[in-house]
Design a protein around this motif. Structure first.
Motif, PDB file in Angstrom:
ATOM      1  N   TYR A  92       0.813  -1.217   0.000  1.00 46.03           N
ATOM      2  CA  TYR A  92       0.000   0.000   0.000  1.00 46.03           C
ATOM      3  C   TYR A  92       0.852   1.275   0.000  1.00 46.03           C
ATOM      4  O   TYR A  92       0.356   2.344  -0.334  1.00 46.03           O
ATOM      5  N   GLY A  93       2.122   1.158   0.391  1.00 46.46           N
ATOM      6  CA  GLY A  93       2.959   2.341   0.551  1.00 46.46           C
ATOM      7  C   GLY A  93       3.164   3.121  -0.727  1.00 46.46           C
ATOM      8  O   GLY A  93       3.154   4.361  -0.719  1.00 46.46           O
ATOM      9  N   LEU A  96       0.081   5.205  -1.480  1.00 41.50           N
ATOM     10  CA  LEU A  96      -0.027   6.338  -0.562  1.00 41.50           C
ATOM     11  C   LEU A  96       0.965   7.432  -0.925  1.00 41.50           C
ATOM     12  O   LEU A  96       0.629   8.623  -0.908  1.00 41.50           O
ATOM     13  N   SER A  97       2.173   7.032  -1.268  1.00 43.60           N
ATOM     14  CA  SER A  97       3.207   8.016  -1.608  1.00 43.60           C
ATOM     15  C   SER A  97       2.857   8.797  -2.865  1.00 43.60           C
ATOM     16  O   SER A  97       3.273   9.949  -3.015  1.00 43.60           O
ATOM     17  N   LEU A  99      -0.072   9.825  -3.830  1.00 38.25           N
ATOM     18  CA  LEU A  99      -1.178  10.769  -3.695  1.00 38.25           C
ATOM     19  C   LEU A  99      -0.646  12.196  -3.718  1.00 38.25           C
ATOM     20  O   LEU A  99       0.370  12.505  -3.104  1.00 38.25           O
ATOM     21  N   ALA A 208      -2.141  16.098   0.926  1.00 36.23           N
ATOM     22  CA  ALA A 208      -1.776  14.694   0.741  1.00 36.23           C
ATOM     23  C   ALA A 208      -1.267  14.058   2.029  1.00 36.23           C
ATOM     24  O   ALA A 208      -1.547  12.894   2.312  1.00 36.23           O
ATOM     25  N   ARG A 212      -3.068  10.849   3.758  1.00 35.75           N
ATOM     26  CA  ARG A 212      -2.358   9.595   4.048  1.00 35.75           C
ATOM     27  C   ARG A 212      -2.598   9.173   5.493  1.00 35.75           C
ATOM     28  O   ARG A 212      -2.775   7.988   5.781  1.00 35.75           O
ATOM     29  N   ARG A 213      -2.598  10.132   6.389  1.00 33.40           N
ATOM     30  CA  ARG A 213      -2.863   9.803   7.794  1.00 33.40           C
ATOM     31  C   ARG A 213      -4.295   9.281   7.961  1.00 33.40           C
ATOM     32  O   ARG A 213      -4.532   8.312   8.693  1.00 33.40           O
ATOM     33  N   THR A 216      -4.516   5.659   6.869  1.00 32.31           N
ATOM     34  CA  THR A 216      -3.761   4.674   7.670  1.00 32.31           C
ATOM     35  C   THR A 216      -4.105   4.715   9.154  1.00 32.31           C
ATOM     36  O   THR A 216      -3.770   3.771   9.878  1.00 32.31           O
TER      37      THR A 216
END
Length: 236
Positions: A92-93, A96-97, A99, A208, A212-213, A216
């Motif tokens: 998933y990283g 997320l990065s 975005l 962004a 992301r927070r 997650t």
């Protein structure tokens, strides 16, 4: 971070028991890891959500800091004899990065839309669920800036109502849940009541890092019981 999808076999009695009790599902999800992921809020936590797409199509989604093993769920609530393992886990990283501000996505969120009210002067506030789709929608809209996104507004010509139809947002699948929870002393049981609602819509990324927070750490209360997980998909 990892995103996992597991299809639930709704024809199995054990699966229906899990779906009927967020507390049982919480325990089954936690057993997917040798050590239960942290829930202290300091870092990314284990989030889960059940999507009832139809009577026969039901998926469990997980977002977790480590890769899960859902073998026990396949045996209990899946298809143990099938050729496929029964779940798919994705790294998933990278997503997320990638975005970035201005990006537009379709989203789904199941949440516990509550607010604190004071029934009488001088009494402490009490956590109370929002009951109507309008107030449940406002619950999400009031949190969007801090969560790193804005729900896309509809063009005026597409609005069906004079008020309350301003955004690309649908609130559905409202459920009032009641279930028992074992206390730590091993003897007593506590009755838990909560309200869940599912939000489908379209959002635009405004921050962004904050989004992301949100993806997650979850959004709102009752994360242990299947609330708070937002997922994104490309806009079709």
């Amino acid at each position: 971070m990892y995103l996992t999808r597991f299809r639930v076999n709704t024809a199995r009695r054990e699966a229906r028991q899990l779906l009927g009790s967020p507390h049982r599902m919480h325990g089954a999800v936690n057993m997917s890891f040798p050590q239960s992921p942290s829930s202290d809020g300091a870092g990314p936590r284990l989030l889960w959500r059940v999507d009832h797409n139809s009577r026969a199509e039901c998926f469990l989604f997980l977002v977790s800091p480590s890769r899960p093993d859902l073998t026990h769920l396949v045996e209990q609530a899946g298809w143990p004899a099938a050729d496929q393992p029964g779940w798919q886990t994705y790294e998933y990283g990278g997503f997320l990065s990638a975005l970035s501000e201005g990006g537009t996505w379709a989203f789904r969120l199941t949440a516990n839309p509550v607010h604190n009210v004071r029934l009488k002067e001088g009494q402490p506030t009490k956590r109370t669920a929002h009951r109507t789709p309008r107030h449940q929608a406002q619950w999400l809209l009031s949190r969007q800036k801090e969560a790193g996104f804005e729900v896309v507004e509809k063009p005026v010509e597409r609005r069906l109502l004079e008020h309350g139809d301003d955004h690309e947002l649908i609130v559905r699948d409202h459920r009032d849940l009641q279930f028992g929870k074992a206390m730590n002393d091993g003897g007593r049981r506590q009755n838990v009541s909560l309200t869940r609602a599912t939000y489908d819509g379209r959002l635009r990324v405004t921050d962004a890092v904050a989004l992301r927070r949100t993806l997650t750490h979850g959004l709102g209360k009752a994360k242990a019981y299947g609330c708070g997980l937002m997922t994104l998909a490309p806009v079709r």
